[in-house]
Design an enzyme around this catalytic site. Structure first.
Site, mmCIF file in Angstrom:
data_model
loop_
_atom_site.group_PDB
_atom_site.id
_atom_site.type_symbol
_atom_site.label_atom_id
_atom_site.label_comp_id
_atom_site.label_asym_id
_atom_site.label_seq_id
_atom_site.Cartn_x
_atom_site.Cartn_y
_atom_site.Cartn_z
ATOM 1 N N PHE A 28 31.538 49.425 48.296
ATOM 2 C CA PHE A 28 32.624 49.627 47.327
ATOM 3 C C PHE A 28 32.162 49.028 45.984
ATOM 4 C CE2 PHE A 28 37.192 50.773 47.874
ATOM 5 C CZ PHE A 28 37.594 50.664 46.560
ATOM 6 N N ALA A 52 34.174 44.952 50.960
ATOM 7 C CA ALA A 52 34.056 43.494 51.092
ATOM 8 C C ALA A 52 34.774 42.966 52.329
ATOM 9 C CB ALA A 52 34.610 42.824 49.838
ATOM 10 N N GLU A 74 34.813 44.042 55.206
ATOM 11 C CA GLU A 74 33.958 44.149 56.409
ATOM 12 C C GLU A 74 32.783 43.174 56.400
ATOM 13 O OE1 GLU A 74 35.110 47.115 54.788
ATOM 14 O OE2 GLU A 74 36.669 47.015 56.325
ATOM 15 N N THR A 114 31.793 43.344 45.378
ATOM 16 C CA THR A 114 32.532 43.325 44.113
ATOM 17 C C THR A 114 33.942 43.821 44.366
ATOM 18 O OG1 THR A 114 30.522 43.730 42.818
ATOM 19 C CG2 THR A 114 32.626 44.257 41.766
ATOM 20 N N VAL A 115 34.913 42.980 44.104
ATOM 21 C CA VAL A 115 36.314 43.331 44.297
ATOM 22 C C VAL A 115 36.986 43.307 42.927
ATOM 23 C CG1 VAL A 115 38.407 42.886 45.626
ATOM 24 C CG2 VAL A 115 36.189 42.177 46.535
ATOM 25 N N HIS A 139 46.615 44.548 46.960
ATOM 26 C CA HIS A 139 45.480 44.718 47.887
ATOM 27 C C HIS A 139 44.328 43.789 47.529
ATOM 28 C CE1 HIS A 139 42.400 47.375 50.026
ATOM 29 N NE2 HIS A 139 43.216 46.900 50.950
ATOM 30 N N PHE A 178 28.491 32.816 49.227
ATOM 31 C CA PHE A 178 29.594 33.652 48.729
ATOM 32 C C PHE A 178 29.192 34.292 47.411
ATOM 33 C CE2 PHE A 178 33.986 34.915 48.660
ATOM 34 C CZ PHE A 178 34.352 34.960 47.316
#
Ligand SMILES: Nc1c(NC[C@H](O)[C@H](O)[C@H](O)CO)[nH]c(=O)[nH]c1=O
Ligand SMILES: CC(=O)[C@@H](O)COP(=O)(O)O
Length: 157
Positions: A26, A60, A62, A84-85, A92, A117
């Protein structure tokens, strides 16, 4: 002052250091840059390329599942998690970020090994680009050096 016993990890990889990287697809355009930075940092500080393994996961959320299995395999000295979120219109983002960070921290504590992280969590894509090899550095590269330092430090304890 009396000399204290100081423990700190050097930034040169121990002989034969093995690293697994878990990267999420993603926002792949960003994560690819994080992956490149991580591999660059590892190799330039002494990790052999054939001692680096990378696994792609869908998103992310998963990452902890695969990171845990890699950590439990006993084959690696450190695990680097990259993703990357980017916040959208709903909550969400918060659920993904919270669970991924908790999951990664839990694996590191349970498996007694460095699990880094390297998840970029941002309000917009510009902030993510800045942290994937432009004006705010490369979080993947940073995680690579932290992985080397932590492996060297843990061996002293
Ligand atoms: N919105 C983002 C996601 N969402 C997907 C989740 O990570 C997960 O794959 C899905 O909910 C299925 O379990 N993932 C990212 O890595 N980054 C995002 O911005
Ligand atoms: C971080 C996310 O999951 C996010 O990209 C999803 O976007 P939205 O909240 O607009 O559904």
């Amino acid at each position: 002052m009396k000399e204290i016993n100081l423990l700190e990890g050097k930034l040169v990889a121990k002989e034969g250091m093995k690293v697994a990287i878990v990267a999420s697809r993603f926002n792949e355009i960003i994560v690819n840059k994080l992956l490149g930075g991580a591999v660059d940092g590892l190799v330039r500080h002494g990790v052999q390329e054939d001692n680096i393994t990378a696994a792609w996961v869908p998103g992310a959320f998963e990452i902890p599942t695969v990171a845990q299995k890699l950590a439990m395999s006993g084959k690696y000295d450190a695990i680097i998690c990259l993703g990357t979120v980017i916040r959208g219109q709903t909550s969400h983002y918060d659920y993904v970020c919270n669970e991924v960070s908790k999951g990664i921290a839990q694996i590191s504590l349970q498996q007694h090994m460095p699990v880094l992280f390297g998840i970029v969590t941002t309000e917009n894509i510009e902030q993510a680009i800045a942290r994937a090899g432009s004006k705010a550095g490369n979080k993947g590269y940073d995680c690579a050096l932290s992985a080397i330092e932590m492996v060297n430090l843990m061996e002293q304890i």
